[in-house]
Design a protein around this motif. Structure first.
Motif, PDB file in Angstrom:
ATOM      1  N   ARG A  13       1.129   8.917  17.934  1.00 40.10           N
ATOM      2  CA  ARG A  13       0.733   9.511  18.133  1.00 40.10           C
ATOM      3  C   ARG A  13      -0.389   9.243  17.077  1.00 40.10           C
ATOM      4  NH1 ARG A  13       4.317  13.900  17.852  1.00 40.10           N
ATOM      5  NH2 ARG A  13       5.511  13.000  19.667  1.00 40.10           N
ATOM      6  N   GLY A  14      -1.719  10.100  18.062  1.00 42.29           N
ATOM      7  CA  GLY A  14      -3.208  10.288  16.642  1.00 42.29           C
ATOM      8  C   GLY A  14      -3.584   8.215  15.971  1.00 42.29           C
ATOM      9  N   LYS A  15      -2.616   7.720  16.558  1.00 42.71           N
ATOM     10  CA  LYS A  15      -2.805   6.268  16.172  1.00 42.71           C
ATOM     11  C   LYS A  15      -3.993   5.946  17.357  1.00 42.71           C
ATOM     12  CE  LYS A  15      -0.170   5.956  12.462  1.00 42.71           C
ATOM     13  NZ  LYS A  15       1.075   5.931  12.644  1.00 42.71           N
ATOM     14  N   SER A  16      -4.761   4.279  17.222  1.00 45.11           N
ATOM     15  CA  SER A  16      -5.539   4.232  18.030  1.00 45.11           C
ATOM     16  C   SER A  16      -4.205   3.034  19.069  1.00 45.11           C
ATOM     17  CB  SER A  16      -6.218   2.798  17.434  1.00 45.11           C
ATOM     18  OG  SER A  16      -5.726   1.953  16.724  1.00 45.11           O
ATOM     19  N   PRO A  17      -4.480   2.469  19.842  1.00 46.50           N
ATOM     20  CA  PRO A  17      -2.829   1.916  20.489  1.00 46.50           C
ATOM     21  C   PRO A  17      -3.312   0.123  20.156  1.00 46.50           C
ATOM     22  CG  PRO A  17      -4.973   2.200  22.548  1.00 46.50           C
ATOM     23  CD  PRO A  17      -5.540   3.518  21.408  1.00 46.50           C
ATOM     24  N   SER A  18      -3.756   0.143  19.653  1.00 48.30           N
ATOM     25  CA  SER A  18      -3.825  -1.307  19.093  1.00 48.30           C
ATOM     26  C   SER A  18      -2.503  -2.038  18.731  1.00 48.30           C
ATOM     27  CB  SER A  18      -4.408  -1.984  17.782  1.00 48.30           C
ATOM     28  OG  SER A  18      -3.129  -1.515  17.202  1.00 48.30           O
ATOM     29  N   ALA A  19      -1.907  -3.074  19.269  1.00 45.35           N
ATOM     30  CA  ALA A  19      -1.527  -4.084  19.646  1.00 45.35           C
ATOM     31  C   ALA A  19      -0.270  -3.899  18.333  1.00 45.35           C
ATOM     32  CB  ALA A  19      -1.709  -6.107  19.541  1.00 45.35           C
ATOM     33  N   ARG A  20      -0.455  -3.538  17.314  1.00 42.95           N
ATOM     34  CA  ARG A  20      -0.060  -3.852  16.319  1.00 42.95           C
ATOM     35  C   ARG A  20       0.096  -2.290  15.524  1.00 42.95           C
ATOM     36  NH1 ARG A  20      -1.920  -1.886  10.995  1.00 42.95           N
ATOM     37  NH2 ARG A  20      -3.706  -1.673  11.236  1.00 42.95           N
ATOM     38  N   HIS A  21      -0.041  -1.432  15.751  1.00 48.95           N
ATOM     39  CA  HIS A  21      -0.044   0.522  16.596  1.00 48.95           C
ATOM     40  C   HIS A  21       1.420   0.214  17.785  1.00 48.95           C
ATOM     41  CE1 HIS A  21      -3.576   1.963  14.046  1.00 48.95           C
ATOM     42  NE2 HIS A  21      -2.329   1.348  13.247  1.00 48.95           N
ATOM     43  N   ILE A  22       1.318  -0.490  18.122  1.00 47.95           N
ATOM     44  CA  ILE A  22       2.513   0.031  19.075  1.00 47.95           C
ATOM     45  C   ILE A  22       3.664  -1.256  18.892  1.00 47.95           C
ATOM     46  CG2 ILE A  22       3.278  -0.904  21.782  1.00 47.95           C
ATOM     47  CD1 ILE A  22       0.262   0.245  22.407  1.00 47.95           C
ATOM     48  N   GLU A  23       2.934  -1.641  18.355  1.00 46.75           N
ATOM     49  CA  GLU A  23       4.345  -2.452  18.125  1.00 46.75           C
ATOM     50  C   GLU A  23       5.232  -2.437  16.599  1.00 46.75           C
ATOM     51  OE1 GLU A  23       4.244  -6.811  16.724  1.00 46.75           O
ATOM     52  OE2 GLU A  23       5.806  -7.652  16.661  1.00 46.75           O
ATOM     53  N   LEU A  39      15.711  -5.304  22.874  1.00 46.46           N
ATOM     54  CA  LEU A  39      15.343  -5.518  24.021  1.00 46.46           C
ATOM     55  C   LEU A  39      14.445  -4.530  23.930  1.00 46.46           C
ATOM     56  CD1 LEU A  39      17.941  -6.872  26.474  1.00 46.46           C
ATOM     57  CD2 LEU A  39      15.897  -8.596  26.283  1.00 46.46           C
ATOM     58  N   ALA A  40      15.268  -3.599  23.879  1.00 48.40           N
ATOM     59  CA  ALA A  40      14.343  -2.057  23.729  1.00 48.40           C
ATOM     60  C   ALA A  40      13.344  -1.686  23.334  1.00 48.40           C
ATOM     61  CB  ALA A  40      15.327  -1.094  23.008  1.00 48.40           C
ATOM     62  N   ALA A  41      13.433  -2.367  21.931  1.00 52.91           N
ATOM     63  CA  ALA A  41      12.149  -2.461  21.294  1.00 52.91           C
ATOM     64  C   ALA A  41      10.744  -3.681  21.741  1.00 52.91           C
ATOM     65  CB  ALA A  41      12.443  -2.941  19.412  1.00 52.91           C
ATOM     66  N   ILE A  42      11.376  -4.845  22.420  1.00 51.11           N
ATOM     67  CA  ILE A  42      10.327  -5.883  23.279  1.00 51.11           C
ATOM     68  C   ILE A  42      10.111  -4.999  24.142  1.00 51.11           C
ATOM     69  CG2 ILE A  42      10.507  -7.904  24.587  1.00 51.11           C
ATOM     70  CD1 ILE A  42      10.355  -8.389  21.483  1.00 51.11           C
ATOM     71  N   TYR A  43      11.090  -4.219  25.165  1.00 52.67           N
ATOM     72  CA  TYR A  43      10.303  -3.715  26.350  1.00 52.67           C
ATOM     73  C   TYR A  43       9.489  -2.420  26.350  1.00 52.67           C
ATOM     74  CZ  TYR A  43      11.814  -7.470  29.200  1.00 52.67           C
ATOM     75  OH  TYR A  43      12.677  -7.948  30.612  1.00 52.67           O
ATOM     76  N   THR A  44       9.973  -2.243  25.128  1.00 51.79           N
ATOM     77  CA  THR A  44       9.170  -0.132  24.789  1.00 51.79           C
ATOM     78  C   THR A  44       7.113  -0.967  24.608  1.00 51.79           C
ATOM     79  OG1 THR A  44      10.965   0.629  24.146  1.00 51.79           O
ATOM     80  CG2 THR A  44       9.029   1.402  23.399  1.00 51.79           C
ATOM     81  N   ARG A  45       7.827  -2.115  23.650  1.00 52.19           N
ATOM     82  CA  ARG A  45       6.279  -2.371  22.612  1.00 52.19           C
ATOM     83  C   ARG A  45       5.631  -2.993  24.434  1.00 52.19           C
ATOM     84  NH1 ARG A  45       6.455  -8.268  21.513  1.00 52.19           N
ATOM     85  NH2 ARG A  45       5.390  -8.695  23.409  1.00 52.19           N
TER      86      ARG A  45
END
Lengths: 163, 290, 775
Positions: free
Chosen positions: B235-245, B271-277
């Motif tokens: 929340r509030g972050k830019s949707p960058s790869a780093r933030h999403i990961e 898997l939950a983390a990978i698929y969520t990312r």
């Protein structure tokens, strides 16, 4: 299948122990228990209607308490038959004081499931078993609460604690 | 594969069905598309005395939009949803989720209401309905109630429905502007159920940062859940790869993770983390492109 | 339709009825007064049976009879085993367990009732008291001295030990110039999962003293003989019909206790009795396949030439022998050298009893295991010597001129050109381009894998001297007065399409339209003798019998025609519904010759009336189809998921009679083989419970999981039969499994991976990836 976990009951250890040894409390706590009677050898015979969602099965279970060390621990052995299969389990229950008003029950055991549930249910078995165990402890906690902290009676003619 | 005998009822209206269910009590069981209940009956794991087949209640098969809210009748099949032009336009997450369910035969017969009511911990719909913050309409002789999705799934194959309640419809918000969503799933090779399934919806604010992220996860725990840790972290972050990961790494925080023959708890957690990312990345991309 | 038909993509005669749902399977059979049977099966892997309480079942509505093991003892023969292995231990195998159960799903009691529902309900009312015994689940532990013994009367859990030796492996141990590669492979247990489960209807007619049995079987004649023996009936009093059969994959090359029970019940009750297997029963109590542990030592020269192979096979046979159970792993030993003439070989096969369902023939039957071993070995050699797997194979192939090639295993390969099929598949796949792509992707952290399999199989089973109960086949061709042709075969196709290929053979040979030929099989009263359909034998052996019978018929017709035309029989050819001289100058209609032969007005002397010939073909050898496959996979570096991206197959099944049928066999076979490599696995838990007991857990391959398979053929005809055909029914299943595993191992080469046991579940791959790059 390995089963282990713990549950905190908000009651002193002595009370929890007594209630664990009390067949009436057990009968009220075991999910779907329709009848429970003592056997001559000290074990109990129970009729259980166990179910998860639409899956329901009736089991005849023999429940035996082994090597009780009051108020610390005992082994429990369950042999259930019915609903196209069987469930046999044995485990150790340990009661630890968690302050003066709380008791931590830790259980660890092994269950063997046979029949249709074993052959088609492996995906859900562990989670379903946990659900049943947790249903037991929730119901048991309620029973213990009722004994340890009886609600004030609103009618003086009805005693507030079980007979 | 021969079920035990049962009595069959085919009410024509919701009112008729609810009075039947009130009368039958716990002996009654609702049949919708039959793709969860019938297999269990054939295995004799379920042996209801009475089957109340709601399949002929025409009012339960709608898909419509009212004031920005999508309402889907319980009897809408997965295929109805997969092929709905309205949903493709207004709530594509449902279309994408429907596509991932079972196989063509299952999608042609199975219904969204039946699947949700069954509350299988690896079913696809719960993830999507949770991520969308939907609500579930339940009707009984006692009246109608609306159950928020996050209160609906209680445990393995256990929902908040009472035995006399009929799940009549699902309500979810349509995709808002600057919103994007995605459903990604690892299929179990035999059952087609989700080993892990992640539904994500991302709303961006005018500056392109994440205003709100919602993540529903199925297959991982005894019940589908909202990954609130992920949502808060993004929340509030830019949707960058780093933030999403970084956010996705919280996918299974505080969750009791399932373990079975196909995937251990460790692996499912991973898997939950990978698929969520991946689901968040796709949802954010779509949000940015919208 | 254009002639010749042979070699054409002729549409299947079988399809119109099957596609339209007009085929008749066992469950479609309805007879007046028919009863239904259901079984109570063991919940335990290993237990003594105490009392069996059947009163409630007997009293249940609609129930006609209840049987237990005690009731049938002495009344019904044992479930038969035909495998002949020296020193083989054969446990008594009752159709219903008598005092002990030895696997989960073993039939304990049978209920016969007015409907399937009544029978099932009553079977659930039967209460069996079991005294559980420790279950023997792991075949290696079963060999230990302290292991519980499943069949006490047999002493231990070893069913047999067979040794096969050629050359001199012992001498290699001293040769220090050789590299020794050791490996251990597990070939997991699989379920055949035919779409139609098993089913049987038995109808004993007391008046005629005749037992008619409809069974979903691949071997009606074998079943007839065995059921007659089990029921103490003369074979003349026993008729078996295989109606439409919805797949078998070897699982219906058998004689099952349930078939015996249906016969016994019908005999006792004088009414037809039907049993249809459920899917859960099918997974528990229809034979399983594979299940071997292979320990290997491979001796290799530094240049990649393999000079010796030692292998120990531990074969998990399950609790009892079904028809061919112990014979299957011996086929692995026989074919372990694959396409390579390795001069020194030693294989020890140990058949082990465990508390599981019996293993037996599952598509490929012992040869997929052999191919898996040798093709994994070739890749290990490449890995250890840092050679290209193509070069290792080329180095070890015999030359096409070496055939017929006698191997140290005792088999003689008929014909082959392994180099040609490998080159062809490499070209189809664009092998060198793929290697470059792999290199490029690796640099980006993406894992592409390229896997080869060059296989040879043993088919067209087989010479009777090498088969347990005859390897010949029967064929008959007769021409009816209207000039239409009826063909009978002792084989029993169940999806393969031989009604089509047999009709092609006969229509071409007689010069008549395809539609004029009707093929029958599967009824022992109609076809006097036969062996059945298995071991990729139907066209090669059964087709040849028909071809020979047709040859006899043509000889006779030619004599009649020659008599009419005033020429020599040898000058005549059959074409376009005429029998004529090569130049077409002298000619007579096919129908006219038929009429003459049957109405017998002016037959030449010494010719009997009628057009009706049969032949029994006895093959002089097996055939050895071969091929080369390439699998291309992508491995997801984060999750371990595997995607089969491309699949290329070049198969040589000898002469191709119908390319469409060949493609169909290859496609289906490859799909099953990929299923073993990636998904399928029957799992028993430590107590012997089958925990993959439904199709929710047992992963049968589905169409959407596959890429398109690019298939091609080469044709190397066999001299073993006059058609030149080798057989193709099992090729895909035999060839493809190692190609996929080799591809995945190849993809993970940067991680130092040598081997991964099947099925290649994503979690296994993830665990390897997690350890990180090793070199």
């Amino acid at each position: 299948m390995k089963l282990d976990g713990s549950y905190t009951i908000p009651a002193p250890r002595e009370v929890v122990w007594q209630q664990l040894m009390n067949p009436e409390t057990l009968a009220k706590s075991l999910p779907g228990c329709e009848r429970m009677q003592p056997n001559p050898d000290g074990s109990y015979q129970a009729e259980l209607k166990v179910g998860i969602g639409a899956v329901k099965g009736s089991y005849q279970a023999r429940i035996e308490i082994l090597n009780p060390v009051s108020p610390e621990r005992y082994r429990m052995k369950v042999e259930g038959k019915g609903a196209g299969g069987f469930v046999n389990g044995e485990g150790l229950l340990t009661l630890t004081e968690n302050g003066s008003a709380q008791t931590l029950i830790t259980y660890s055991g092994e269950a063997q499931v046979g029949g249709v549930v074993a052959s088609v249910g492996q995906r859900l078995l562990q989670a379903a078993a946990r659900q049943i165990v947790s249903q037991f402890f929730q119901a048991f906690a309620k029973q213990v609460q009722a004994v340890a902290f009886p609600p004030p009676s609103t009618d003086p003619l009805i005693p507030s604690s079980p007979r | 594969m021969i079920p035990q005998s049962f009595e069959y009822h085919a009410p024509r209206t919701v009112a008729e069905a609810s009075s039947l269910l009130a009368r039958l009590g716990s002996d009654g069981k609702i049949l919708a598309g039959g793709h969860s209940l019938v297999p269990m009956m054939k295995l004799r794991l379920a042996a209801p005395k009475h089957i109340v087949d709601i399949g002929r209640i025409a009012e339960l098969a709608h898909i419509r939009e009212e004031d920005g809210t999508i309402q889907i009748g319980a009897l809408a099949t997965h295929f109805n949803i997969e092929s709905s032009p309205l949903l493709k336009d207004r709530c594509p997450l449902l279309v994408e989720t429907a596509r991932e369910i079972g196989d063509v035969q299952v999608r042609n017969r199975g219904t969204i209401g039946g699947s949700l009511a069954h509350a299988d911990p690896a079913a696809d719909w719960p993830a999507a309905i949770l991520a969308l913050g939907g609500e579930i309409l339940a009707v009984s002789a006692r009246g109608e109630r609306r159950i928020p999705a996050r209160d609906f799934f209680l445990d393995v194959m256990t929902s908040a429905l009472e035995f006399d309640e009929i799940l009549t419809a699902i309500r979810v918000p349509a995709l808002p502007a600057r919103g994007g969503d995605a459903y990604l799933k690892l299929h179990h090779p035999a059952s087609g159920f989700a080993v892990v399934g992640v539904a994500a919806r991302v709303l961006l604010n005018a500056q392109g940062a994440v205003q709100e992220a919602a993540v529903g996860i199925t297959g991982v725990a005894p019940k589908a859940y909202r990954a609130t840790g992920v949502e808060a972290a993004l929340r509030g972050k830019s949707p960058s790869a780093r933030h999403i990961e970084a956010a996705a790494s919280h996918a299974a925080d505080g969750i009791e993770v399932n373990s079975d023959l196909y995937a251990s708890a460790d692996y499912r957690r991973h898997l939950a983390a990978i698929y969520t990312r991946r689901a968040l990345e796709r949802a954010a991309e779509r949000a940015a492109a919208s | 339709m254009a002639t010749p038909l042979l070699g054409q993509r002729v549409k299947r005669k079988e399809d119109p009825r099957l596609i339209q749902g007009r085929g008749h399977y066992v469950d479609d059979i309805q007879l007046p007064g028919m009863l239904h049977m259901a079984f109570t099966r063991s919940l335990h892997a290993h237990a003594r049976i105490g009392s069996i309480r059947v009163a409630a079942a007997k009293a249940a509505p609609g129930v006609v009879a209840v049987y237990t093991g005690q009731d049938i003892q002495g009344q019904l023969g044992w479930v038969p085993c035909a495998a002949g292995i020296e020193g083989l231990k054969v446990p008594r195998h009752s159709c219903l367990a008598i005092d002990k159960v030895c696997y989960v799903g073993e039939p304990v009691a049978a209920v016969v009732a007015a409907s399937g529902y009544a029978a099932r309900d009553a079977a659930d009312l039967i209460e069996v008291d079991y005294e559980p015994l420790p279950a023997v689940v792991n075949p290696e532990k079963a060999l230990a001295k302290e292991s519980p013994v499943i069949h006490e009367e047999l002493g231990d859990n070893v069913a047999f030990v067979a040794k096969l030796a050629g050359g001199d492996c012992a001498s290699l141990e001293a040769d220090k110039t050789l590299k020794v590669i050791k490996a251990r492979f597990i070939n997991q247990r699989l379920a055949p999962v035919s779409m139609e489960t098993r089913g049987v209807v038995a109808n004993y007619s007391p008046g005629e003293d005749l037992l008619t049995v409809w069974s979903s079987t691949q071997v009606p004649h074998i079943l007839k003989t065995q059921l007659a023996i089990m029921n103490s009936l003369d074979e003349a009093r026993c008729r078996v019909i295989a109606p439409e059969v919805g797949g078998g994959f070897g699982s219906k090359l058998n004689v099952y206790g349930e078939e015996g029970m249906a016969c016994l019940a019908s005999r006792r009750l004088g009414r037809p009795v039907k049993w249809i297997e459920g899917r859960r029963e099918n997974l528990q109590a229809t034979i399983h396949g594979r299940d071997q542990i292979n320990e290997l030592e491979v001796y290799v020269r530094p240049d990649g030439k393999v000079v010796g192979l030692k292998c120990s096979i531990i074969a998990d046979l399950g609790a009892y022998h079904q028809l061919l159970t112990p014979a299957i792993p011996t086929l692995t030993a026989l074919m372990i050298l694959g396409c390579y003439n390795i001069p020194n070989v030693f294989v020890q096969t140990t058949g082990v009893f465990t508390n599981k369902m019996a293993t037996d023939a599952y598509r490929g039957a012992g040869r997929p295991e052999a191919t898996y071993i040798i093709e994994r070995v070739m890749d290990l050699v490449a890995h250890e010597l840092n050679m290209d797997p193509v070069d290792v194979r080329m180095k070890n192939f015999p030359s096409p001129d070496d055939f017929p090639l006698a191997l140290p295993t005792g088999v003689t390969y008929d014909t082959a050109n392994y180099q040609r099929s490998l080159k062809k598949v490499l070209k189809a796949a664009g092998y060198s381009r793929l290697r470059k792509e792999q290199e490029r992707l690796r640099k980006k952290g993406k894992y592409l894998g390229i896997g080869l399999s060059t296989y040879v199989e043993i088919c067209a089973m087989g010479p009777s001297s090498r088969m347990p109960a005859g390897g010949w086949e029967f064929g008959e061709v007769r021409i009816d007065p209207t000039g239409k042709v009826t063909v009978l075969s002792g084989t029993s196709p169940h999806g393969q399409g031989e009604e089509t290929s047999f009709a092609q053979i006969v229509a071409d040979g007689l010069g008549i339209p395809y539609d004029d030929v009707t093929v029958y099989h599967g009824d022992t009263f109609q076809v006097p003798m036969g062996i059945g359909t298995f071991g990729s034998r139907t066209t090669a052996v059964g087709g040849t019998a028909i071809y020979q019978a047709m040859g006899r018929l043509k000889k006779k017709m030619a004599r009649i025609a020659a008599h009419q035309l005033g020429v020599k029989p040898g000058e005549l050819v059959f074409r376009d519904r005429r029998i004529e001289t090569e130049d077409g100058q002298k000619s007579i209609g096919f129908a006219e010759v038929v009429a003459e032969a049957i109405f017998a007005k002016q037959l030449p002397p010494g010719i009997d009336p009628g057009l009706h010939e049969h032949s029994v073909f006895e093959p002089s050898n097996y055939t050895f189809p071969f091929g080369a496959h390439v699998a291309v996979v992508e491995v997801d570096g984060e999750t371990g998921e595997i995607r089969l991206r491309n699949y290329y197959a070049v198969d040589d099944c000898g002469r191709v009679l119908n390319p469409m049928l060949v493609d169909g066999q290859i496609h289906g076979g490859v799909a099953q083989a990929v299923g073993q490599a990636l998904w399928e696995e029957l799992v028993y838990d430590e107590n012997g419970q089958l925990i993959t007991g439904s199709l929710m857990d047992y992963a049968v391959p589905k169409a959407h999981q596959f890429c398109w398979f690019e298939t091609q053929n080469t044709e190397t005809r066999t001299p073993v039969n006059p058609l030149g055909v080798k057989g193709v029914g099992e090729a895909g299943t035999i060839g493809a499994t190692p190609a996929v595993v080799n591809a995945v191992v190849d993809a993970l080469k940067p991680f130092g991976v040598r081997h991964i046991d099947m099925p290649l579940k994503p979690e296994k791959i993830w665990r390897i990836l997690k350890q990180g790059v090793r070199n």
